[in-house]
Structure formats: structure tokens, C-alpha cells
Design an enzyme around this catalytic site. Structure first.
Site, PDB file in Angstrom:
ATOM      1  N   ILE A 190      51.211 -16.881  57.148  1.00 40.59           N
ATOM      2  CA  ILE A 190      49.940 -16.864  57.879  1.00 40.59           C
ATOM      3  C   ILE A 190      50.116 -16.168  59.230  1.00 40.59           C
ATOM      4  O   ILE A 190      49.258 -15.390  59.663  1.00 40.59           O
ATOM      5  CB  ILE A 190      49.374 -18.287  58.071  1.00 40.59           C
ATOM      6  CG1 ILE A 190      49.304 -19.015  56.736  1.00 40.59           C
ATOM      7  CG2 ILE A 190      47.989 -18.224  58.712  1.00 40.59           C
ATOM      8  CD1 ILE A 190      48.876 -20.486  56.832  1.00 40.59           C
TER       9      ILE A 190
ATOM     10  N   SER B 184      57.774 -25.386  56.064  1.00 40.30           N
ATOM     11  CA  SER B 184      56.453 -25.565  55.460  1.00 40.30           C
ATOM     12  C   SER B 184      56.452 -25.925  53.975  1.00 40.30           C
ATOM     13  O   SER B 184      55.385 -26.029  53.384  1.00 40.30           O
ATOM     14  CB  SER B 184      55.629 -24.282  55.671  1.00 40.30           C
ATOM     15  OG  SER B 184      56.174 -23.222  54.915  1.00 40.30           O
TER      16      SER B 184
ATOM     17  N   THR C 225      47.621 -28.964  59.177  1.00 33.72           N
ATOM     18  CA  THR C 225      47.325 -28.889  57.742  1.00 33.72           C
ATOM     19  C   THR C 225      46.455 -30.062  57.287  1.00 33.72           C
ATOM     20  O   THR C 225      46.530 -31.160  57.879  1.00 33.72           O
ATOM     21  CB  THR C 225      48.648 -28.906  56.949  1.00 33.72           C
ATOM     22  OG1 THR C 225      48.370 -29.143  55.573  1.00 33.72           O
ATOM     23  CG2 THR C 225      49.604 -30.001  57.411  1.00 33.72           C
ATOM     24  N   ASP C 226      45.688 -29.848  56.224  1.00 34.93           N
ATOM     25  CA  ASP C 226      44.899 -30.960  55.663  1.00 34.93           C
ATOM     26  C   ASP C 226      45.810 -32.019  55.056  1.00 34.93           C
ATOM     27  O   ASP C 226      45.373 -33.148  54.802  1.00 34.93           O
ATOM     28  CB  ASP C 226      43.872 -30.453  54.629  1.00 34.93           C
ATOM     29  CG  ASP C 226      44.483 -29.748  53.431  1.00 34.93           C
ATOM     30  OD1 ASP C 226      45.720 -29.580  53.369  1.00 34.93           O
ATOM     31  OD2 ASP C 226      43.712 -29.335  52.539  1.00 34.93           O
ATOM     32  N   GLU C 227      47.095 -31.671  54.842  1.00 37.49           N
ATOM     33  CA  GLU C 227      48.003 -32.641  54.216  1.00 37.49           C
ATOM     34  C   GLU C 227      48.245 -33.854  55.111  1.00 37.49           C
ATOM     35  O   GLU C 227      48.708 -34.889  54.636  1.00 37.49           O
ATOM     36  CB  GLU C 227      49.339 -31.981  53.845  1.00 37.49           C
ATOM     37  CG  GLU C 227      49.162 -30.893  52.810  1.00 37.49           C
ATOM     38  CD  GLU C 227      50.447 -30.523  52.111  1.00 37.49           C
ATOM     39  OE1 GLU C 227      51.336 -31.374  51.966  1.00 37.49           O
ATOM     40  OE2 GLU C 227      50.567 -29.352  51.707  1.00 37.49           O
TER      41      GLU C 227
ATOM     42  N   TYR D 228      57.189 -33.474  54.921  1.00 36.78           N
ATOM     43  CA  TYR D 228      56.551 -32.315  55.546  1.00 36.78           C
ATOM     44  C   TYR D 228      55.273 -32.739  56.264  1.00 36.78           C
ATOM     45  O   TYR D 228      55.097 -32.489  57.462  1.00 36.78           O
ATOM     46  CB  TYR D 228      56.224 -31.240  54.501  1.00 36.78           C
ATOM     47  CG  TYR D 228      55.182 -30.245  54.963  1.00 36.78           C
ATOM     48  CD1 TYR D 228      55.453 -29.337  55.995  1.00 36.78           C
ATOM     49  CD2 TYR D 228      53.898 -30.221  54.392  1.00 36.78           C
ATOM     50  CE1 TYR D 228      54.477 -28.439  56.432  1.00 36.78           C
ATOM     51  CE2 TYR D 228      52.927 -29.330  54.826  1.00 36.78           C
ATOM     52  CZ  TYR D 228      53.218 -28.439  55.843  1.00 36.78           C
ATOM     53  OH  TYR D 228      52.262 -27.559  56.285  1.00 36.78           O
TER      54      TYR D 228
ATOM     55  N   LYS E  90      54.187 -32.868  60.322  1.00 38.39           N
ATOM     56  CA  LYS E  90      53.014 -32.173  60.887  1.00 38.39           C
ATOM     57  C   LYS E  90      52.079 -33.182  61.563  1.00 38.39           C
ATOM     58  O   LYS E  90      51.522 -32.909  62.633  1.00 38.39           O
ATOM     59  CB  LYS E  90      52.263 -31.414  59.791  1.00 38.39           C
ATOM     60  CG  LYS E  90      53.024 -30.255  59.176  1.00 38.39           C
ATOM     61  CD  LYS E  90      53.289 -29.102  60.128  1.00 38.39           C
ATOM     62  CE  LYS E  90      52.047 -28.319  60.495  1.00 38.39           C
ATOM     63  NZ  LYS E  90      52.390 -27.115  61.317  1.00 38.39           N
TER      64      LYS E  90
ATOM     65  N   ASN F  26      44.919 -25.264  51.683  1.00 31.48           N
ATOM     66  CA  ASN F  26      45.943 -24.358  51.146  1.00 31.48           C
ATOM     67  C   ASN F  26      45.515 -22.901  51.305  1.00 31.48           C
ATOM     68  O   ASN F  26      44.447 -22.523  50.832  1.00 31.48           O
ATOM     69  CB  ASN F  26      46.154 -24.620  49.660  1.00 31.48           C
ATOM     70  CG  ASN F  26      47.057 -25.798  49.423  1.00 31.48           C
ATOM     71  OD1 ASN F  26      46.847 -26.861  49.989  1.00 31.48           O
ATOM     72  ND2 ASN F  26      48.065 -25.612  48.581  1.00 31.48           N
TER      73      ASN F  26
ATOM     74  N   LYS G 261      56.192 -20.413  46.940  1.00 30.90           N
ATOM     75  CA  LYS G 261      54.923 -21.143  46.977  1.00 30.90           C
ATOM     76  C   LYS G 261      54.137 -20.923  45.667  1.00 30.90           C
ATOM     77  O   LYS G 261      54.378 -19.965  44.931  1.00 30.90           O
ATOM     78  CB  LYS G 261      54.101 -20.720  48.192  1.00 30.90           C
ATOM     79  CG  LYS G 261      54.790 -21.027  49.525  1.00 30.90           C
ATOM     80  CD  LYS G 261      54.808 -22.516  49.820  1.00 30.90           C
ATOM     81  CE  LYS G 261      55.681 -22.901  51.000  1.00 30.90           C
ATOM     82  NZ  LYS G 261      55.360 -22.306  52.254  1.00 30.90           N
TER      83      LYS G 261
ATOM     84  N   ARG H 255      43.537 -28.473  44.733  1.00 25.94           N
ATOM     85  CA  ARG H 255      43.689 -27.941  46.097  1.00 25.94           C
ATOM     86  C   ARG H 255      42.443 -27.126  46.427  1.00 25.94           C
ATOM     87  O   ARG H 255      41.805 -26.552  45.534  1.00 25.94           O
ATOM     88  CB  ARG H 255      44.934 -27.035  46.195  1.00 25.94           C
ATOM     89  CG  ARG H 255      46.237 -27.732  45.817  1.00 25.94           C
ATOM     90  CD  ARG H 255      46.588 -28.812  46.841  1.00 25.94           C
ATOM     91  NE  ARG H 255      47.829 -29.521  46.564  1.00 25.94           N
ATOM     92  CZ  ARG H 255      47.898 -30.749  46.032  1.00 25.94           C
ATOM     93  NH1 ARG H 255      46.800 -31.389  45.663  1.00 25.94           N
ATOM     94  NH2 ARG H 255      49.067 -31.343  45.855  1.00 25.94           N
TER      95      ARG H 255
ATOM     96  N   ARG I 260      56.054 -33.733  40.902  1.00 31.08           N
ATOM     97  CA  ARG I 260      56.674 -33.834  42.227  1.00 31.08           C
ATOM     98  C   ARG I 260      56.575 -35.287  42.706  1.00 31.08           C
ATOM     99  O   ARG I 260      55.556 -35.934  42.495  1.00 31.08           O
ATOM    100  CB  ARG I 260      55.908 -32.910  43.167  1.00 31.08           C
ATOM    101  CG  ARG I 260      56.209 -33.065  44.610  1.00 31.08           C
ATOM    102  CD  ARG I 260      55.209 -32.296  45.467  1.00 31.08           C
ATOM    103  NE  ARG I 260      55.586 -30.926  45.693  1.00 31.08           N
ATOM    104  CZ  ARG I 260      54.764 -30.010  46.214  1.00 31.08           C
ATOM    105  NH1 ARG I 260      53.527 -30.322  46.533  1.00 31.08           N
ATOM    106  NH2 ARG I 260      55.185 -28.786  46.424  1.00 31.08           N
TER     107      ARG I 260
END
Ligand code: NAD
Length: 317
Positions: free
Chosen positions: A14, A85, A125-127, A151, A155, A180, A190, A215, A274
Site C-alpha cells: 500500500i 502485516s 486495519t478492520d481486523e 497481528y 495493530k 482488505n 497474500k 472479506r 487457519r
């Protein structure tokens, strides 16, 4: 007013797209600092060297001594993209994530505190909001932080540090939380690049679990435009969600790519899920739309074709 920006992690996906966008569309000069980890790609940035408004400094944001070399001028803003990331790597070993994502962010906040930069935008991040069920409403800026992997926990921790520096010192700090991203120049580990590259090479495409994880896909150019708007018009202390409005299951994304490339669906190989795999991310970007007038402009189909063609032309010999 200074027209210098300090972009961190600008050799990554990005960050390099953001530099491209800003050099092409604004008069800012840009200092890009990057540690060139495995995720930093010189190919993403080497063409910037011809631009007199650009310079690169090889530097690790978690090393406060090394970071000093970047502060030989005063910046209008720091845009902090630098991060470890990849979720899977954080599950293997969280230490680099704590080091870069938390300690590195703290070092940058301290630089703002002593006046080396007038403001900072933290690219989050939205995570950090955790996972949604299929019927849940998308995350808003008021959704609680509930990260589910190392991760996203790192963040979220960085976001809390940014918030605390805003509350304690009234510094002009802004957080953006995007969904994402996809587009050219993303690392091949990725999801979308891996699917494209494997499909082009007729190799199996691993698909986690039942393939129904969802996502919300944001084309990277739309994201860069949003960050530019936040830089110019965002309010200090605020959080802005940035989403693409394109929710797709992982299976749907793979199928679209295979069909575009005219490849057989038999390339899909289901693999063990995962650990702690978030089921669904979806983000409400109504605030940035209402307050700054931003909305995504690229359809998922157009963005995906643009991305596939870029990998065909640049990453496959
Ligand atoms: P990336 O992994 O492609 O790039 C990260 C860059 O940071 C690399 O160039 C790497 O060399 C650099 N870097 C790593 N550690 C560093 C350190 N200690 N000092 C200096 N540089 C260092 O990441 P990306 O996909 O471009 O993501 C950029 C930011 O956006 C990250 O903060 C990430 O959390 C956030 N984000 C990304 C996505 C996405 O879909 N890619 C979604 C939401 C949020």
C-alpha cells in the site's frame, strides 16, 4: 507550510501505491523510510528515484537511533504504513509484530511529540474489530476492539497508543482502519496474488477451511485517495473506517480469478483452516463518506482484472 511527508513502509504494497499516487497527483515531496524486510520490494520503488521530490532512507522504525536520520527536516505529516502485516507469520512468531507494529509506532509518536512532524496518520486495519457473523452489521468506528490473532492484537495496541497520545498531549493524530486491500505490487504470500500466480502456473490453490470466510475488498487506489483526503481534511483524534463495499467469500474470489484466466476449478485444494480464522470482516465507511465525501470508485471486477493483468505482466516470466 512544509510540503514534506514522511511515509514509512513505502516499499511495501500500500505504501508504494500511496507514494505513486501522491507524486502523480500532488506537489508533496516524500521521504520514504523502510527497513526492507522480506515484504519490502525494491522493484516497487526504484522508479521513484528519478523524481526530485522523492528520497529513500533505509531505516527501521523500531530503532529510535536509526530513525533520527530521517528527521533532518520538519514534516507536514507522517503516514505510518510500516508493519509486519501477515497474519500467518504472526501465528508462527509474534515478536517482530510487537517490535515493529507497537514499538515502531511509539517511536513515531515520540517524534510528533517533540515537533518533528505536524501530524500523523496511523494506517490500521478492520481486523482490530475482530470477526463478524454473517448476519451482523458491519463494523463502525464505535465497534469495540476485539483482535483475534497476534497481528491484529499488535495493530490494536498501536491504535490504543495513538489514542493515548492524542488524549494525553492533544497531538494531531488520526487513525484509519481499512478493509482488505488488493491491487498491483502486493507480496505474493497474500491471498489474491497467491491465487493469481498459482493459477497462472497451473499450481494448486490452497483454500482455508470451507472457503466461506468473507472479506470486504478495497482497491488500493481507492484507499490511497481516502488517505489523501484524511491527510487534508481529517479531524485530529478521529478514526475513519475505509471499506470497498465488496464483500466476497474466499471461494468466490478464487472462482472469479480462475474463470477470468480460463483455468479449471480443480486447481482449488481445501486445506486445514487457519488457527483463530476470523469468519467475516465488513466495514461501515459511512463516516468518511459523510464527513469527507469519499467513496470507493473501482468495481471489484475492474479492480480484479487490473490486478490480474499486472501480475501477468510483472511477476510471471
Ligand atoms: P506490506 O507487508 O506489503 O509492507 C510493509 C512494509 O513495511 C514493507 O516494505 C516492509 O519492509 C516495511 N517494514 C516492516 N517492518 C519495518 C520496520 N521495522 N521499519 C521500517 N519499515 C518496515 O504491508 P501492506 O499490505 O502494504 O500494509 C501497509 C499497512 O496497511 C500496514 O500497517 C497494514 O497493517 C495495513 N493494512 C493492510 C491491509 C492489506 O490488505 N494489505 C489491510 C488493512 C490494513
Amino acid at each position: 507550510m512544509s510540503k514534506h511527508l514522511l511515509v514509512t513502509g513505502g516499499a511495501g504494497f500500500i505504501g508504494s501505491n500511496f507514494i505513486e499516487y501522491m507524486l502523480g497527483n500532488t506537489s508533496y515531496s516524500i521521504t520514504n523510510i523502510d527497513a526492507l524486510t522480506y515484504a519490502g520490494d525494491i522493484d516497487n520503488i526504484k522508479h521513484f528515484n528519478q523524481n526530485s521530490k522523492y528520497r529513500f532512507i533505509h531505516c527501521d522504525i523500531s530503532n529510535s537511533t536509526s530513525l533520527k536520520q530521517a528527521f533532518d527536516r520538519e514534516y507536514k505529516a507522517i503516514i505510518n504504513f510500516a508493519a509486519e502485516s501477515h497474519v500467518d507469520r504472526s501465528i508462527e512468531n509474534a515478536h517482530p509484530f510487537i517490535n515493529t507494529n507497537i514499538n515502531g509506532t511509539l517511536n513515531l509518536l515520540n517524534a510528533v511529540l517533540v515537533g518533528k512532524a505536524k501530524k500523523m496518520i496511523q494506517i490500521s486495519t478492520d481486523e482490530v474489530y475482530g470477526s463478524l457473523g454473517h448476519e451482523d452489521l458491519p463494523f463502525t468506528e464505535h465497534s469495540p476492539l476485539a483482535p483475534n490473532n497476534p497481528y491484529s492484537a499488535s495493530k490494536a495496541s498501536a491504535d490504543l497508543l495513538v489514542r493515548s497520545f492524542y488524549k494525553t498531549y492533544q497531538l494531531p493524530l488520526i487513525i484509519t482502519r481499512c478493509s482488505n486491500n488488493y491491487g498491483p505490487k502486493q507480496h505474493r504470500e497474500k491471498f489474491i496474488p497467491k491465487v493469481i500466480i498459482n493459477a497462472l502456473n497451473d499450481q494448486k490453490i490452497p483454500l482455508y477451511g470451507d472457503g466461506q470466510n468473507v472479506r470486504d475488498w478495497l482497491f488500493v487506489d481507492d484507499h490511497c485517495r481516502a488517505i489523501h483526503m484524511v491527510l487534508e481534511h481529517g479531524e485530529p483524534g478521529e478514526v475513519y473506517n475505509i471499506g470497498g463495499g465488496h464483500e466476497r467469500t474466499n471461494k468466490e474470489v478464487i472462482t472469479l480469478i480462475l474463470d477470468y484466466l480460463n483455468k479449471k476449478h480443480q486447481l482449488i485444494e481445501y486445506v486445514e483452516d487457519r488457527k483463530g480464522h476470523d469468519r467475516r470482516y465488513a466495514i461501515n465507511w459511512g463516516k468518511i463518506h459523510k464527513e469527507l465525501g469519499w467513496k470507493p470508485q473501482v468495481t471489484f471486477r475492474d479492480g480484479l482484472i487490473n490486478t490480474i493483468e499486472w501480475y501477468k505482466n510483472n511477476k510471471i516470466q
